[in-house]
Design a protein around this motif. Sequence first.
Motif, PDB file in Angstrom:
ATOM      1  N   GLY A  97      -8.193   6.687  28.628  1.00 46.32           N
ATOM      2  CA  GLY A  97      -8.751   7.326  27.438  1.00 46.32           C
ATOM      3  C   GLY A  97      -7.717   8.057  26.589  1.00 46.32           C
ATOM      4  N   ARG A 129      -3.840  10.940  18.797  1.00 43.77           N
ATOM      5  CA  ARG A 129      -4.899  11.732  18.148  1.00 43.77           C
ATOM      6  C   ARG A 129      -4.346  12.921  17.365  1.00 43.77           C
ATOM      7  NH1 ARG A 129      -7.683  10.513  22.902  1.00 43.77           N
ATOM      8  NH2 ARG A 129      -8.965   8.679  22.531  1.00 43.77           N
ATOM      9  N   GLY A 176      -5.330   6.722  25.055  1.00 44.27           N
ATOM     10  CA  GLY A 176      -4.936   5.872  23.923  1.00 44.27           C
ATOM     11  C   GLY A 176      -3.800   4.942  24.305  1.00 44.27           C
ATOM     12  N   LYS A 177      -3.676   4.679  25.591  1.00 45.22           N
ATOM     13  CA  LYS A 177      -2.547   3.901  26.114  1.00 45.22           C
ATOM     14  C   LYS A 177      -2.537   2.458  25.605  1.00 45.22           C
ATOM     15  CE  LYS A 177      -2.605   4.218  30.424  1.00 45.22           C
ATOM     16  NZ  LYS A 177      -3.409   3.007  30.615  1.00 45.22           N
ATOM     17  N   THR A 178      -3.688   1.800  25.707  1.00 50.53           N
ATOM     18  CA  THR A 178      -3.752   0.393  25.282  1.00 50.53           C
ATOM     19  C   THR A 178      -3.525   0.270  23.775  1.00 50.53           C
ATOM     20  OG1 THR A 178      -5.232  -0.118  27.107  1.00 50.53           O
ATOM     21  CG2 THR A 178      -5.227  -1.662  25.270  1.00 50.53           C
ATOM     22  N   THR A 179      -4.170   1.145  23.026  1.00 54.36           N
ATOM     23  CA  THR A 179      -3.994   1.147  21.566  1.00 54.36           C
ATOM     24  C   THR A 179      -2.526   1.371  21.220  1.00 54.36           C
ATOM     25  OG1 THR A 179      -6.161   2.218  21.473  1.00 54.36           O
ATOM     26  CG2 THR A 179      -4.882   2.186  19.436  1.00 54.36           C
ATOM     27  N   ASP A 182      -4.115  12.841  14.403  1.00 60.09           N
ATOM     28  CA  ASP A 182      -4.867  12.834  13.151  1.00 60.09           C
ATOM     29  C   ASP A 182      -6.088  13.754  13.267  1.00 60.09           C
ATOM     30  OD1 ASP A 182      -5.508  10.803  15.140  1.00 60.09           O
ATOM     31  OD2 ASP A 182      -7.122  10.157  13.812  1.00 60.09           O
TER      32      ASP A 182
HETATM   33  P1  GDP Z   1      -6.703   3.963  27.135  1.00 61.32           P
HETATM   34  O1  GDP Z   1      -7.871   4.079  28.047  1.00 61.32           O
HETATM   35  O2  GDP Z   1      -5.716   5.065  27.400  1.00 61.32           O
HETATM   36  O3  GDP Z   1      -6.074   2.637  27.108  1.00 61.32           O
HETATM   37  O4  GDP Z   1      -7.263   4.301  25.669  1.00 61.32           O
HETATM   38  P2  GDP Z   1      -7.542   3.340  24.444  1.00 61.32           P
HETATM   39  O5  GDP Z   1      -6.276   2.791  23.895  1.00 61.32           O
HETATM   40  O6  GDP Z   1      -8.605   2.362  24.804  1.00 61.32           O
HETATM   41  O7  GDP Z   1      -8.073   4.390  23.376  1.00 61.32           O
HETATM   42  C1  GDP Z   1      -9.275   5.106  23.550  1.00 61.32           C
HETATM   43  C2  GDP Z   1      -9.862   5.398  22.167  1.00 61.32           C
HETATM   44  O8  GDP Z   1      -8.990   6.260  21.431  1.00 61.32           O
HETATM   45  C3  GDP Z   1     -10.005   4.155  21.293  1.00 61.32           C
HETATM   46  O9  GDP Z   1     -11.239   4.231  20.606  1.00 61.32           O
HETATM   47  C4  GDP Z   1      -8.838   4.236  20.330  1.00 61.32           C
HETATM   48  O10 GDP Z   1      -9.101   3.592  19.110  1.00 61.32           O
HETATM   49  C5  GDP Z   1      -8.694   5.722  20.165  1.00 61.32           C
HETATM   50  N1  GDP Z   1      -7.321   6.132  19.775  1.00 61.32           N
HETATM   51  C6  GDP Z   1      -6.151   5.792  20.341  1.00 61.32           C
HETATM   52  N2  GDP Z   1      -5.117   6.388  19.708  1.00 61.32           N
HETATM   53  C7  GDP Z   1      -5.639   7.127  18.707  1.00 61.32           C
HETATM   54  C8  GDP Z   1      -5.098   8.004  17.697  1.00 61.32           C
HETATM   55  O11 GDP Z   1      -3.886   8.221  17.572  1.00 61.32           O
HETATM   56  N3  GDP Z   1      -6.004   8.599  16.861  1.00 61.32           N
HETATM   57  C9  GDP Z   1      -7.346   8.371  16.960  1.00 61.32           C
HETATM   58  N4  GDP Z   1      -8.146   9.012  16.093  1.00 61.32           N
HETATM   59  N5  GDP Z   1      -7.883   7.593  17.895  1.00 61.32           N
HETATM   60  C10 GDP Z   1      -7.069   6.957  18.756  1.00 61.32           C
END
Ligand code: GDP
Length: 297
Positions: A111, A250, A113-116, A252
């Motif tokens: 959660g 995040r 934001g690792k994959t993103t 932003d």
């Molecule tokens: P993971 O579980 O760590 O891989 O997390 P995800 O990459 O799936 O991200 C979780 C949520 O956070 C998704 O809905 C992304 O779009 C959102 N997200 C990731 N990076 C950012 C960011 O820099 N800003 C915002 N507002 N949302 C983000």
Amino acid sequence: MFESLSERLGGVFDRLTKQGALSADDVKTALREVRVALLEADVSLPVAQQFVKSVEGKATGASVTKSVTPGQQVVKIVHDELIAMLAGEGPADTLKIDNPPAPILMVGLQGSGKTTTTAKLAKRLKDREGKRVLMASLDTNRPAAMEQLQILGTQIGVDTLPIIKGETAVQIAKRAKQQATLGGYDVYMLDTAGRLHIDEVLMDEVQAVRDVANPRETLLVVDGLTGQDAVNVATEFDEKVGVTGVVLTRMDGDGRGGAALSMRAVTGKPIRFVGLGEKMDALETFEAERVAGRILG
Ligand code: GDP
């Protein structure tokens, strides 16, 4: 929403007589406000205390230029010190990705934001540096996460390692390395599994993957809104797998970004990039000046 530090200090110094230099008492009064401002910005208490101490020495006796008020002078000293503490040596966004294929290990909690961030960074390397990048998801517990990376890859025009069901994270890492070598890729990125909390199973797996991949860069992805918690996460990951840089996501959001200062102070690891939204282009180089301004409000 927050009272800015300049406003706070303006109020404090309005009550004091103007002098040519900042007296020890002036500075002490001002630094109480600085400490509160830092804590409001989510900087952890020990770091806020350490910071205030280092500023105290610099501010006491500093001469106040005629064109500014004592409050503005203290804000400037605090601002400069924040930048000095936040900024690392050398350009933050220069990743060690010579000698292809260079492995980049992406670690962090679920959660965060690792994959993103993996996809954003892959796109950045492709678009700005013309690199051929291969991405692989190692999140064997969450098929949806693996598919998510694939979807993002298609969207940004970056290859992903085909998913083979039943493989372990280490097996996937080995296959990624092989494919990156055979396929002539410049970089391969390993998006490791995250969990909601740090636990031994997670760390063991990340360590095993690290040992196989021997990553050139290990980037820790941290939610910039998590404040104090971010420090614990960074410390744990650094101790267990050795982190070479941090990406704060995040930024932003509404947070004041105090996590950046805390992590930098506690781990000494440079913050490389900041995530500024969900879009694939929303990744920027970390700029100490911007974050310092934000912490001060
Ligand atoms: P993971 O579980 O760590 O891989 O997390 P995800 O990459 O799936 O991200 C979780 C949520 O956070 C998704 O809905 C992304 O779009 C959102 N997200 C990731 N990076 C950012 C960011 O820099 N800003 C915002 N507002 N949302 C983000």
